[in-house]
Design an enzyme around this catalytic site. Structure first.
Site, PDB file in Angstrom:
ATOM      1  N   SER A   8       0.832  -1.207   0.000  1.00 17.93           N
ATOM      2  CA  SER A   8       0.000   0.000   0.000  1.00 17.93           C
ATOM      3  C   SER A   8       0.864   1.253   0.000  1.00 17.93           C
ATOM      4  CB  SER A   8      -0.936   0.012   1.213  1.00 17.93           C
ATOM      5  OG  SER A   8      -0.246   0.319   2.410  1.00 17.93           O
ATOM      6  N   TRP A  54       2.241   1.673  -3.518  1.00 22.29           N
ATOM      7  CA  TRP A  54       1.178   2.067  -4.447  1.00 22.29           C
ATOM      8  C   TRP A  54       0.955   3.580  -4.406  1.00 22.29           C
ATOM      9  CZ3 TRP A  54      -3.550   4.474  -3.532  1.00 22.29           C
ATOM     10  CH2 TRP A  54      -4.429   4.520  -4.608  1.00 22.29           C
ATOM     11  N   HIS A  55       1.082   4.168  -3.218  1.00 18.82           N
ATOM     12  CA  HIS A  55       0.793   5.590  -3.081  1.00 18.82           C
ATOM     13  C   HIS A  55       1.806   6.477  -3.791  1.00 18.82           C
ATOM     14  CE1 HIS A  55      -2.102   4.436   0.094  1.00 18.82           C
ATOM     15  NE2 HIS A  55      -2.639   5.609  -0.169  1.00 18.82           N
ATOM     16  N   GLY A  56       3.008   6.015  -3.962  1.00 16.11           N
ATOM     17  CA  GLY A  56       3.974   6.866  -4.645  1.00 16.11           C
ATOM     18  C   GLY A  56       5.289   6.158  -4.897  1.00 16.11           C
ATOM     19  N   PHE A  62      -1.210  10.129  -7.147  1.00 10.69           N
ATOM     20  CA  PHE A  62      -0.881   8.741  -6.821  1.00 10.69           C
ATOM     21  C   PHE A  62      -1.423   7.775  -7.852  1.00 10.69           C
ATOM     22  CE2 PHE A  62      -1.487  10.716  -2.437  1.00 10.69           C
ATOM     23  CZ  PHE A  62      -0.177  11.135  -2.389  1.00 10.69           C
TER      24      PHE A  62
END
Length: 476
Positions: free
Chosen positions: A320, A323-325, A476
């Site tokens: 996670s 995934w955000h950056g 993102f």
């Protein structure tokens, strides 16, 4: 197209009005055309990426469904998955791969094997529609959902404009069938739709953006501020992030509801959580459930022993963060939350610790995940600052400075920001509270329509004279 723009405040009513006026056989065509236009407003060439994801996913699931052998089904499933992941990797993680390469080998510019960044732009929504496409392919493979009846139906499912660029990430079983129905205007959809749309605009325009104006200078030059100002900044940033992202989800859900579509909720009072694990079950629900279904369970979940359960939980939460950056600060942020999830699960496996925790008043327990999440968000928000270093060094400088007790500039927080934040918390609580008087309050047509009209009108005026900041999750 931004929800918080004059463009959208013209676009949405026109789309909805024409949607109900055209013959039913043209409704879905109208939605598909307007959805593609909605995406094209960002950059026209990026439509090809969306069409690519639609086409490769649809045809792979079509051939998967027709294949009689398990090998054939797996073959086409993998093409669908890796076809979407390769798209995500190329546009989101390619440059970060070069950064990792240079860091591991200790390379600097001008050296023979130094990898220079490509400078590729990140297409809006690519992190969302690729995951939605992957989930659909996996669900078709496991026969959890019936394959789309046509390329047109699946294309509309993946490109539906309210949730296209920032979610929620919708499961096929929740939404795909809705594009086969015919919808007519219903008053019972208008009231909750308008209410949620207006509430989302309130969160973004009246809470998130004003908070950003207050705290952005702190992140730009954190060494000039004292520990208390940094602590306040962390708390306000959580509220900003929540209002920004849940505000987008509210506008998406509200817009869809007016047209008769039911988009699942994406947030459920996360600030009332009493553990970090519970916080993640209430925050960005569509993504958390996606991770559980397609990463955690895929890795084996809790069915392969205690040690493997902890590993699976750690890896799922760590994903996670990535995934955000695509930067080192998101790696650190993901590692922190992954570690906390494992520590919590381990600690609460002891009955004595769990019993002790249960005796603590809930009003005190909610401070724990809020504080932990706030501290971790220093890394999440951090960007390189001259004189400090890269994003990780900036995040660490802010955390260490906050705990050092050092004095510095004071962060003035306007009363208007505190007031709107309070209204937000109270409104969210009342809208989610299942009490007769709260339901009656928000089902009062005159009151809801009046307040909603005022909020939307003010936003209309604001967007005509100024530009609201893009939603944070667009990056993102």
């Amino acid at each position: 197209m931004l929800f918080n723009s004059l463009h959208y405040l013209f676009f949405a009513p026109i789309v909805i009005l024409v949607y109900f006026l055209v013959p039913s056989r043209f409704q879905k065509l109208w939605l598909l055309v307007t959805s593609l236009y909605f995406y094209a407003v960002f950059r026209v060439p990026f439509i090809l990426l969306l069409i690519y994801s639609i086409a490769i996913t649809y045809f792979c699931t079509l051939w998967m469904d027709k294949s009689e052998s398990r090998f054939g089904k797996l073959f086409f499933l993998n093409i669908a998955i890796w076809g979407n992941l390769s798209l995500l990797y190329f546009f989101k993680y390619l440059d970060f791969s070069f950064t990792v390469w240079n860091t591991i080998l200790g390379l600097v510019p001008c050296e023979p094997y130094y990898a220079y960044p490509s400078g590729i732009l990140l297409p809006m929504g690519i992190s969302f529609f690729t995951l939605q496409a992957i989930a659909y392919a996996v669900d078709v493979y496991h026969k959890k959902v019936k394959r789309a009846e046509s390329l047109f139906q699946f294309g509309l499912f993946l490109s539906f404009f309210p949730q296209l660029v920032a979610g929620p990430i919708i499961r096929a079983q929740d939404m795909l069938h809705q594009f086969l129905d015919t919808y007519t205007f219903k008053k019972e959809n208008l009231l909750p739709g308008i209410r949620q749309l207006a509430w989302g605009l309130f969160k973004k325009t009246f809470v998130a953006d004003p908070i950003a104006a207050v705290i952005d200078p702190v992140f730009a030059d954190p060494l000039h501020y004292g520990w208390f100002s940094l602590a306040v900044t962390g708390s306000l940033y959580i509220i900003q992030m929540y209002c920004d992202f849940s505000g987008y989800s509210d506008v998406a859900i509200g817009t869809g509801r007016i047209m008769g579509f039911h988009i699942p909720i994406n947030f459920r009072q996360p600030f009332l959580s009493q553990t970090v694990s519970e916080f993640w079950r209430r925050w960005h629900i569509s993504f958390s459930s996606w991770l559980k279904e397609y990463v955690y369970i895929f890795l084996g979940g809790n069915k392969k022993g205690i040690s493997r359960t902890y590993i699976n939980l750690f890896l799922t939460t760590f994903v996670s963060g990535i995934w955000h950056g695509a930067d080192w600060n998101f790696v650190v942020w993901g590692f922190v939350h992954a570690s906390l999830m494992v520590i919590e699960r381990f600690a609460f496996s002891f009955e004595r610790i769990k019993n002790y925790w249960d005796k603590i008043p809930g009003t005190i327990k909610v401070a724990y995940p809020f504080t932990i999440f706030g501290i971790s968000m220093y890394f999440f928000r951090a960007r390189p600052v001259e004189g400090i270093g890269n994003s990780v060094q900036v995040g660490w400088a802010m955390v260490s400075r906050m705990f050092s007790g050092v004095e510095g500039d004071f962060l003035p927080v306007p009363l208007s920001v505190l007031s709107t934040a309070f209204i937000l918390m109270l409104g969210d609580y009342l809208m989610e509270k299942e009490t007769p008087w709260a339901k009656k309050l928000f089902e009062n047509r005159v009151w809801v329509y009046g307040i909603s009209a005022i909020l939307i009108s003010i936003c209309f005026i604001l967007y005509s004279v100024t530009v609201s900041a893009p939603f944070l999750y667009f990056q993102f």
